[in-house]
Design a protein around this motif. Structure first.
Motif, mmCIF file in Angstrom:
data_model
loop_
_atom_site.group_PDB
_atom_site.id
_atom_site.type_symbol
_atom_site.label_atom_id
_atom_site.label_comp_id
_atom_site.label_asym_id
_atom_site.label_seq_id
_atom_site.Cartn_x
_atom_site.Cartn_y
_atom_site.Cartn_z
ATOM 1 N N ASP A 1 17.855 0.325 -23.496
ATOM 2 C CA ASP A 1 17.918 1.669 -22.912
ATOM 3 C C ASP A 1 16.489 2.034 -22.484
ATOM 4 O OD1 ASP A 1 18.274 4.296 -22.243
ATOM 5 O OD2 ASP A 1 18.725 4.999 -24.267
ATOM 6 N N VAL A 2 16.097 1.500 -21.335
ATOM 7 C CA VAL A 2 14.708 1.623 -20.874
ATOM 8 C C VAL A 2 14.688 2.414 -19.577
ATOM 9 C CG1 VAL A 2 12.665 0.332 -20.111
ATOM 10 C CG2 VAL A 2 14.211 -0.694 -21.766
ATOM 11 N N VAL A 3 13.710 3.287 -19.430
ATOM 12 C CA VAL A 3 13.524 3.956 -18.139
ATOM 13 C C VAL A 3 12.174 3.514 -17.578
ATOM 14 C CG1 VAL A 3 13.324 6.156 -16.915
ATOM 15 C CG2 VAL A 3 14.849 5.950 -18.887
ATOM 16 N N ILE A 4 12.219 2.912 -16.392
ATOM 17 C CA ILE A 4 10.971 2.479 -15.769
ATOM 18 C C ILE A 4 10.549 3.534 -14.745
ATOM 19 C CG2 ILE A 4 9.902 0.715 -14.307
ATOM 20 C CD1 ILE A 4 11.840 -1.240 -15.841
ATOM 21 N N ILE A 5 9.339 4.025 -14.914
ATOM 22 C CA ILE A 5 8.808 5.027 -13.990
ATOM 23 C C ILE A 5 7.682 4.366 -13.213
ATOM 24 C CG2 ILE A 5 7.689 7.287 -13.808
ATOM 25 C CD1 ILE A 5 9.472 8.224 -16.018
ATOM 26 N N ARG A 6 8.009 4.148 -11.950
ATOM 27 C CA ARG A 6 7.118 3.340 -11.095
ATOM 28 C C ARG A 6 6.390 4.252 -10.116
ATOM 29 N NH1 ARG A 6 10.028 -0.028 -6.205
ATOM 30 N NH2 ARG A 6 8.162 -0.350 -4.962
ATOM 31 N N GLU A 7 5.073 4.060 -10.022
ATOM 32 C CA GLU A 7 4.296 4.785 -9.012
ATOM 33 C C GLU A 7 4.812 4.315 -7.651
ATOM 34 O OE1 GLU A 7 1.938 6.104 -6.205
ATOM 35 O OE2 GLU A 7 1.797 3.956 -6.543
ATOM 36 N N ASN A 8 4.952 5.233 -6.706
ATOM 37 C CA ASN A 8 5.776 4.923 -5.537
ATOM 38 C C ASN A 8 5.056 5.039 -4.204
ATOM 39 O OD1 ASN A 8 8.406 4.124 -5.093
ATOM 40 N ND2 ASN A 8 9.220 6.183 -4.881
ATOM 41 N N GLU A 9 3.767 5.446 -4.211
ATOM 42 C CA GLU A 9 3.156 5.761 -2.915
ATOM 43 C C GLU A 9 1.949 4.905 -2.568
ATOM 44 O OE1 GLU A 9 3.252 10.382 -2.089
ATOM 45 O OE2 GLU A 9 2.495 9.974 -4.088
ATOM 46 N N GLU A 10 1.339 4.245 -3.568
ATOM 47 C CA GLU A 10 0.070 3.613 -3.220
ATOM 48 C C GLU A 10 0.004 2.174 -3.722
ATOM 49 O OE1 GLU A 10 -2.847 5.908 -6.270
ATOM 50 O OE2 GLU A 10 -2.309 7.062 -4.502
ATOM 51 N N ASP A 11 -1.150 1.729 -4.212
ATOM 52 C CA ASP A 11 -1.293 0.354 -4.693
ATOM 53 C C ASP A 11 -1.243 -0.597 -3.474
ATOM 54 O OD1 ASP A 11 -1.164 -1.940 -6.285
ATOM 55 O OD2 ASP A 11 0.704 -1.439 -7.261
ATOM 56 N N LEU A 12 -0.798 -1.815 -3.665
ATOM 57 C CA LEU A 12 -0.771 -2.780 -2.550
ATOM 58 C C LEU A 12 0.236 -2.371 -1.477
ATOM 59 C CD1 LEU A 12 -1.158 -5.889 -4.784
ATOM 60 C CD2 LEU A 12 -2.681 -5.321 -2.904
ATOM 61 N N TYR A 13 1.133 -1.395 -1.829
ATOM 62 C CA TYR A 13 2.132 -0.937 -0.859
ATOM 63 C C TYR A 13 1.538 -0.019 0.203
ATOM 64 C CZ TYR A 13 5.867 -3.000 -3.578
ATOM 65 O OH TYR A 13 6.681 -3.893 -4.223
ATOM 66 N N ALA A 14 0.202 0.210 0.154
ATOM 67 C CA ALA A 14 -0.432 0.905 1.267
ATOM 68 C C ALA A 14 -0.203 0.082 2.542
ATOM 69 C CB ALA A 14 -1.916 1.096 0.992
ATOM 70 N N GLY A 15 0.048 -1.195 2.375
ATOM 71 C CA GLY A 15 0.411 -2.044 3.527
ATOM 72 C C GLY A 15 -0.740 -2.223 4.500
ATOM 73 N N ILE A 16 -1.980 -2.120 4.002
ATOM 74 C CA ILE A 16 -3.134 -2.287 4.901
ATOM 75 C C ILE A 16 -3.614 -3.730 4.767
ATOM 76 C CG2 ILE A 16 -5.423 -1.430 5.507
ATOM 77 C CD1 ILE A 16 -4.685 1.194 4.081
ATOM 78 N N GLU A 17 -3.274 -4.544 5.751
ATOM 79 C CA GLU A 17 -3.592 -5.968 5.680
ATOM 80 C C GLU A 17 -4.342 -6.388 6.943
ATOM 81 O OE1 GLU A 17 -0.392 -8.361 3.268
ATOM 82 O OE2 GLU A 17 0.614 -7.365 4.926
ATOM 83 N N HIS A 18 -5.284 -7.263 6.785
ATOM 84 C CA HIS A 18 -6.046 -7.772 7.927
ATOM 85 C C HIS A 18 -6.330 -9.250 7.756
ATOM 86 C CE1 HIS A 18 -7.286 -3.466 7.776
ATOM 87 N NE2 HIS A 18 -7.185 -3.585 9.078
ATOM 88 N N GLN A 19 -6.182 -9.998 8.851
ATOM 89 C CA GLN A 19 -6.744 -11.347 8.846
ATOM 90 C C GLN A 19 -8.181 -11.216 9.306
ATOM 91 O OE1 GLN A 19 -4.655 -14.582 10.653
ATOM 92 N NE2 GLN A 19 -6.319 -16.008 10.172
ATOM 93 N N GLN A 20 -9.097 -11.692 8.458
ATOM 94 C CA GLN A 20 -10.514 -11.479 8.767
ATOM 95 C C GLN A 20 -11.203 -12.743 9.259
ATOM 96 O OE1 GLN A 20 -11.534 -9.976 4.894
ATOM 97 N NE2 GLN A 20 -11.363 -7.883 5.629
ATOM 98 N N THR A 21 -10.733 -13.892 8.795
ATOM 99 C CA THR A 21 -11.317 -15.164 9.229
ATOM 100 C C THR A 21 -10.161 -16.124 9.467
ATOM 101 O OG1 THR A 21 -11.421 -16.190 7.047
ATOM 102 C CG2 THR A 21 -13.277 -14.771 7.645
ATOM 103 N N ASP A 22 -10.481 -17.341 9.918
ATOM 104 C CA ASP A 22 -9.394 -18.323 10.104
ATOM 105 C C ASP A 22 -8.657 -18.573 8.800
ATOM 106 O OD1 ASP A 22 -9.762 -19.102 12.890
ATOM 107 O OD2 ASP A 22 -11.737 -19.752 12.188
#
Ligand code: NAD
Length: 487
Positions: free
Chosen positions: A121-142
């Motif tokens: 009987d577990v309730v998981i409370i997950r942060e929902n707006e930030e972290d790696l889910y900011a979705g800011i990704e860049h290829q910087q080099t080859d």
């Protein structure tokens, strides 16, 4: 027991989604209507078809207005097209409408649904707006691609406070925080630190912290030892699927996404393309999400009626294929038959599983107040200059960059993927074409950004390719940046 007798219909936005979405949404709405839920569903189209029409966010711009006006959404899962160009609509809705808390209750229904964990009987409370889910990704080099992990103080404070307030409101005894602050000492370190600090305001609630890897292992092994878990966005996403699956099926857990002015309810699972169109999906996850929605809008009578009819159906051994076993089930049913079985039991209560009672007290309006930010004394003390450099001898790169200085800024270290390779690197360290070159000021003059720009100009003129920079700041005299591994 006091039950709400609310009669006016509450408009809710409904989206049928992709894959098994339309099947489980029809089933859920049929049950809601049969139970006399006071809702007025307003349908919008989201997901694959909308993406293919050229709306890269998976939703048409006008529908945002309806969402914001209505304030409540029941959403079936959608398929996010893989690869470039498309943004996850789930993530966009959660972030654009400020749904900072994702609440995922995971219960086992032993002995009626097969599970190794009958007392869960577990309730998981997950942060929902930030972290790696900011979705800011860049290829910087080859060779190197970057994804930014953003963790804010207000964002973290909101979710930690929500978890403690939730625990208090629902009579829970313990909150466990999962983070990885042994490695990410600043981002996850902030999460853990605020958990400790805010936790002191809740002396009535037991607190513990675990590193996410051992925490996830313990959750999978002995989930009955957990009560409420609060964690970051990615960790929460992963552990809630594990937690739901070990109750018997990922198909039986619902989820609430809560913000200040908007709330969205869904199943925790995805669009299950492998079984879509076959009419065999378990609608329980979305249905239990819808029950949370009914509690949220105050239709407690329908919520209680549906929840108990659902428990009775489970207890009677009428099971969809995902939870069907010869030992635990009486009848294997498809989505339609399961839906009809729940409808037939509306008004009944389970006899062996614990019946659910929703009273006026069940609609807990958890309001969070975030501490205003106190601005620190912020001093620029250096700059990390990131280069694409196609050589492989760190000493040689260091020997060239040590010659380039400006206004007291001097090279102090080079790292490759975070590991120090200059000075005194090891030949064994594998290097890519992505180099972080740390310049710090060696004199006591005030460092201005103009001086940093002067340094960058010199590095650029010497023929190096700068791919990005990060300023190094002290906040109230404390370094606001991490050291290199091996430094
Ligand atoms: P999934 O949750 O869709 O499926 C995982 C497994 O669980 C599959 O074997 C599936 O058949 C089974 N399953 C899931 N729900 C079930 C149900 N209700 N009844 C019976 N069996 C069920 O995960 P996935 O396959 O990794 O993802 C498929 C798609 O869903 C992807 O495009 C993903 O992006 C998307 N997704 C959407 C959401 C959402 O809309 N909230 C969440 C997660 C994944």
């Amino acid at each position: 027991m006091e039950i709400s007798t609310k009669t006016e219909k509450t408009p809710i936005v409904v989206a049928y989604g992709d894959g098994i979405g339309p099947e489980i949404m029809s089933a859920t709405l049929d049950i809601l209507h049969a139970a006399g839920a006071n809702i007025e569903p307003l349908e919008i189209k989201i997901g694959e078809k909308v993406y293919m029409e050229g709306f890269t966010s998976g939703i048409k711009p006008n529908d945002w207005d309806l969402l914001r006006k209505t304030g409540v959404m029941l959403k079936a899962p959608i398929t996010t097209p893989q690869g470039g160009g498309y943004k996850s609509l789930n993530v966009s809705i959660r972030k654009m409408l400020g749904l900072y808390a994702n609440v995922r209750p995971c219960n086992s229904y032993s002995p009626f649904v097969r599970t190794h964990h009958p007392m869960m009987d577990v309730v998981i409370i997950r942060e929902n707006e930030e972290d790696l889910y900011a979705g800011i990704e860049h290829q910087q080099t080859d060779e190197v691609i970057q994804c930014l992990k953003l963790v804010s103080k207000p964002g973290t404070e909101k979710i930690i406070r929500y978890a403690f307030e939730y625990a208090r409101a629902y009579g829970r005894k313990k909150v466990t925080c999962f983070s990885k602050d042994n490695i990410m000492k600043m981002t996850d370190g902030l999460f853990h630190r605020l958990f400790n600090e805010i936790g002191e305001e809740y002396p009535d609630i037991e607190k513990e912290h675990m590193i996410i890897d051992i925490g996830a292992a313990k959750l999978a092994d002995s989930p009955e030892k957990f009560d409420v878990i609060v964690t970051g966005n990615l960790y929460g996403d992963i552990i809630s699927d594990i937690a739901a699956q070990i109750t018997g099926s990922v198909g039986i857990a619902g989820s609430a996404n809560i913000g200040e002015t908007f709330a969205m309810f869904e199943a925790i699972h995805g669009s299950a393309p492998d079984i879509a169109g076959k009419g065999v999906a378990n609608p329980s996850g979305l249905l239990l999400g819808a029950v949370q929605m009914l509690v949220h809008i105050g239709d407690l009578q329908a919520a209680e009626k549906i929840h108990n009819a659902w428990l009775k159906t489970i207890e009677d051994g009428i099971h969809t294929a995902d939870i069907y076993t010869q030992k635990h089930s009486l009848q294997k049913v498809n989505t339609r038959e399961f839906t009809d079985a729940v409808i037939a039991r509306l008004g009944q209560r389970p006899e062996k599983l614990k019946p659910i009672t929703y009273s006026a007290d069940s609609k807990k309006g958890i309001r969070i107040k975030v501490t205003p930010t106190v601005r620190a004394k912020k001093d620029l003390v250096g700059v990390d200059v990131f280069l694409q450099w196609n050589g492989n001898n760190a000493q040689s790169l260091g020997n060239q960059l040590i010659q380039i200085t400006n206004a007291g800024l001097k090279l102090t270290m080079i790292t490759n993927r975070g590991v120090k390779v200059y000075p005194d690197g090891y030949p064994e360290t594998f290097c890519t074409d992505h180099w972080r070159c740390r310049y710090k000021q060696s004199d006591s003059n005030t460092l201005t950004y103009d001086k940093v720009l002067g340094l960058l100009e010199k590095i650029h003129s010497a023929g190096f390719e700068i791919i990005k920079t990060e300023n190094l700041y002290n906040f109230n005299g404390e370094a606001g940046f991490s050291a290199g591994q091996g430094q």
